[in-house]
Write an enzyme that holds these catalytic residues in place. Sequence first.
Site, PDB file in Angstrom:
ATOM      1  N   GLY A  76       0.844  -1.184   0.000  1.00  0.00           N
ATOM      2  CA  GLY A  76       0.000   0.000   0.000  1.00  0.00           C
ATOM      3  C   GLY A  76       0.884   1.240   0.000  1.00  0.00           C
ATOM      4  N   GLN A  81       3.202   9.984   0.972  1.00  0.00           N
ATOM      5  CA  GLN A  81       4.504   9.316   0.932  1.00  0.00           C
ATOM      6  C   GLN A  81       5.316   9.643  -0.315  1.00  0.00           C
ATOM      7  OE1 GLN A  81       2.587   5.345   2.060  1.00  0.00           O
ATOM      8  NE2 GLN A  81       4.575   5.223   3.055  1.00  0.00           N
ATOM      9  N   CYS A 130       6.054   0.173   7.288  1.00  0.00           N
ATOM     10  CA  CYS A 130       5.703   1.317   6.448  1.00  0.00           C
ATOM     11  C   CYS A 130       6.900   1.665   5.567  1.00  0.00           C
ATOM     12  CB  CYS A 130       5.336   2.497   7.349  1.00  0.00           C
ATOM     13  SG  CYS A 130       4.890   3.979   6.424  1.00  0.00           S
ATOM     14  N   LEU A 131       6.637   1.915   4.277  1.00  0.00           N
ATOM     15  CA  LEU A 131       7.732   2.252   3.357  1.00  0.00           C
ATOM     16  C   LEU A 131       8.434   3.545   3.776  1.00  0.00           C
ATOM     17  CD1 LEU A 131       6.086   1.415  -0.101  1.00  0.00           C
ATOM     18  CD2 LEU A 131       7.743   0.045   1.182  1.00  0.00           C
ATOM     19  N   HIS A 172      -4.266   1.663   7.636  1.00  0.00           N
ATOM     20  CA  HIS A 172      -2.915   2.256   7.662  1.00  0.00           C
ATOM     21  C   HIS A 172      -2.814   3.415   6.657  1.00  0.00           C
ATOM     22  CE1 HIS A 172       1.655   1.737   7.823  1.00  0.00           C
ATOM     23  NE2 HIS A 172       1.496   2.449   6.722  1.00  0.00           N
ATOM     24  N   HIS A 176      -2.368   7.638   7.001  1.00  0.00           N
ATOM     25  CA  HIS A 176      -1.366   8.491   6.339  1.00  0.00           C
ATOM     26  C   HIS A 176      -2.012   9.788   5.857  1.00  0.00           C
ATOM     27  CE1 HIS A 176       2.515   6.545   6.036  1.00  0.00           C
ATOM     28  NE2 HIS A 176       1.999   5.406   5.609  1.00  0.00           N
TER      29      HIS A 176
HETATM   30 NI    NI Z   1       2.850   3.536   5.532  1.00  0.00          NI
END
Ligand code: NI
Length: 208
Positions: A76, A81, A130-131, A172, A176
Amino acid sequence: MLEACSRHTQDRVTDLWCAIESKREREDWNDMIRKLRLMGDPVLVSEAEPVDEVTASTKTLVSDMLETMDSAGGVGLAANQVGVLQRVFVYDCPVDDSDPNPDREYKRGAIINPVWEPVGEEMQLGQEGCLSIPDVYADTERYMNVRVTGLDENGDNVDFEATGLLARCIQHETDHLDGVLFIKRLTKERRKEAMKEIRNSEWFLSNN
Ligand code: NI
């Protein structure tokens, strides 16, 4: 146009691969993968704005985000991000992650202006990452089942129920868009531990 690669000119299959390789070397290919913002970047703690109208640029954003997510190996990705404060996220998760079948069904797409609600009161506790917080994983409590509504990249209505990992992903990624990282969802003790890991990580030290 297929460009012949000096290393393999013999067969068609590798020729095609060479064409992909040479496409990758062109700048426009790389432009599709956007730069991932890491924890410490203010954009990750900012609230994203609702999308008033789904346009061609929303579609480009979605397609770039899917590619960025894939290249980073994520399930995701939220627009914050990649530095865009619009309420958009993309996902690619098994429909039933408890199914061990390697051919299990996946659900993939984008949700614009997502709104979710729990279905039932059952909770799940599982490892979340999380990336934007590389290499840090912690047990995070989420609802087991949710219903999500919103729009897709064509402006069509999205409305489905999700369970397990897909439900976790929806919660999640929507977090964000509200400027909330999963660290905030941890118990006090787990958060303390995760913060210690973050402070000692190379990516955090070189970014802050
Ligand atoms: Ni994340």
